[in-house]
Design a protein around this motif. Structure first.
Motif, PDB file in Angstrom:
ATOM      1  N   LEU A 105      38.793  35.340  31.585  1.00  0.00           N
ATOM      2  CA  LEU A 105      39.640  35.572  32.762  1.00  0.00           C
ATOM      3  C   LEU A 105      39.677  34.348  33.676  1.00  0.00           C
ATOM      4  O   LEU A 105      40.723  34.031  34.246  1.00  0.00           O
ATOM      5  CB  LEU A 105      39.152  36.795  33.536  1.00  0.00           C
ATOM      6  N   GLN A 106      38.561  33.656  33.810  1.00  0.00           N
ATOM      7  CA  GLN A 106      38.559  32.430  34.610  1.00  0.00           C
ATOM      8  C   GLN A 106      39.517  31.409  34.009  1.00  0.00           C
ATOM      9  O   GLN A 106      40.244  30.722  34.721  1.00  0.00           O
ATOM     10  CB  GLN A 106      37.150  31.843  34.711  1.00  0.00           C
ATOM     11  N   GLU A 129      32.880  40.693  38.268  1.00  0.00           N
ATOM     12  CA  GLU A 129      31.860  40.098  39.127  1.00  0.00           C
ATOM     13  C   GLU A 129      31.160  41.166  39.957  1.00  0.00           C
ATOM     14  O   GLU A 129      29.937  41.142  40.112  1.00  0.00           O
ATOM     15  CB  GLU A 129      32.479  39.024  40.015  1.00  0.00           C
ATOM     16  N   GLN A 173      34.517  37.434  31.570  1.00  0.00           N
ATOM     17  CA  GLN A 173      34.606  36.651  32.804  1.00  0.00           C
ATOM     18  C   GLN A 173      35.091  35.226  32.505  1.00  0.00           C
ATOM     19  O   GLN A 173      35.981  34.712  33.194  1.00  0.00           O
ATOM     20  CB  GLN A 173      33.227  36.627  33.465  1.00  0.00           C
ATOM     21  N   LEU A 176      38.858  39.841  37.159  1.00  0.00           N
ATOM     22  CA  LEU A 176      37.699  38.961  37.320  1.00  0.00           C
ATOM     23  C   LEU A 176      36.814  39.456  38.469  1.00  0.00           C
ATOM     24  O   LEU A 176      35.590  39.521  38.333  1.00  0.00           O
ATOM     25  CB  LEU A 176      38.173  37.526  37.572  1.00  0.00           C
TER      26      LEU A 176
END
Length: 138
Positions: free
Chosen positions: A102-103, A126, A99, A122
């Motif tokens: 990817l952010q 989540e 995560q 992402l």
């Protein structure tokens, strides 16, 4: 308060013990009796004293203490044998690391298609984390 199994380190404090028991209960609570689950819930989630639990269950403080200790030992033994909670923690750590990566990618100037795919990945991570939290309460 609960006695630890030799393979499980004793939690440092009541909060750590509550988190540990909550997690183990989410995975293995269905294997306990209603009375065991109730005692653990009252003690760890509702923060009842041994005396208050004894009143609710119609028994002595000593029997409540033993019930909580035995129930905690059972949950730890199930985890030692199956390891589901530890595997879930490892998966969560990997998902959180992915995560973060990817952010980071979504904040870079990438081609629109790559940006959209990173954002989609992402969202999937989540959604997976949220679903696990709903399913297991962790």
């Amino acid at each position: 308060l609960p006695m630890s199994m030799p393979h499980a380190p004793k939690p440092e404090n009541r909060l750590d013990a509550s988190v540990e028991m909550g997690t183990l209960n989410a995975f293995y609570g269905g294997l306990l009796t209603d009375r065991q689950r109730q005692a653990l819930r009252l003690y760890y989630e509702e923060d009842y004293s041994l005396g208050e639990i004894a009143e609710q269950l119609g028994c002595t403080r000593q029997s409540v203490h033993e019930l909580i200790a035995r129930s905690g030992e059972k949950l730890r033994a199930y985890e030692a044998a199956v390891g589901a909670a530890e595997r879930m923690r490892a998966v969560e750590k990997r998902l959180e690391a992915a995560q973060i990566l990817l952010q980071s990618l979504t904040q870079r100037s990438l081609p629109a298609e790559a940006q959209a795919e990173a954002a989609q990945a992402l969202r999937l991570i989540e959604q997976t984390i949220e679903q696990e939290e709903r399913d297991h309460g962790i």
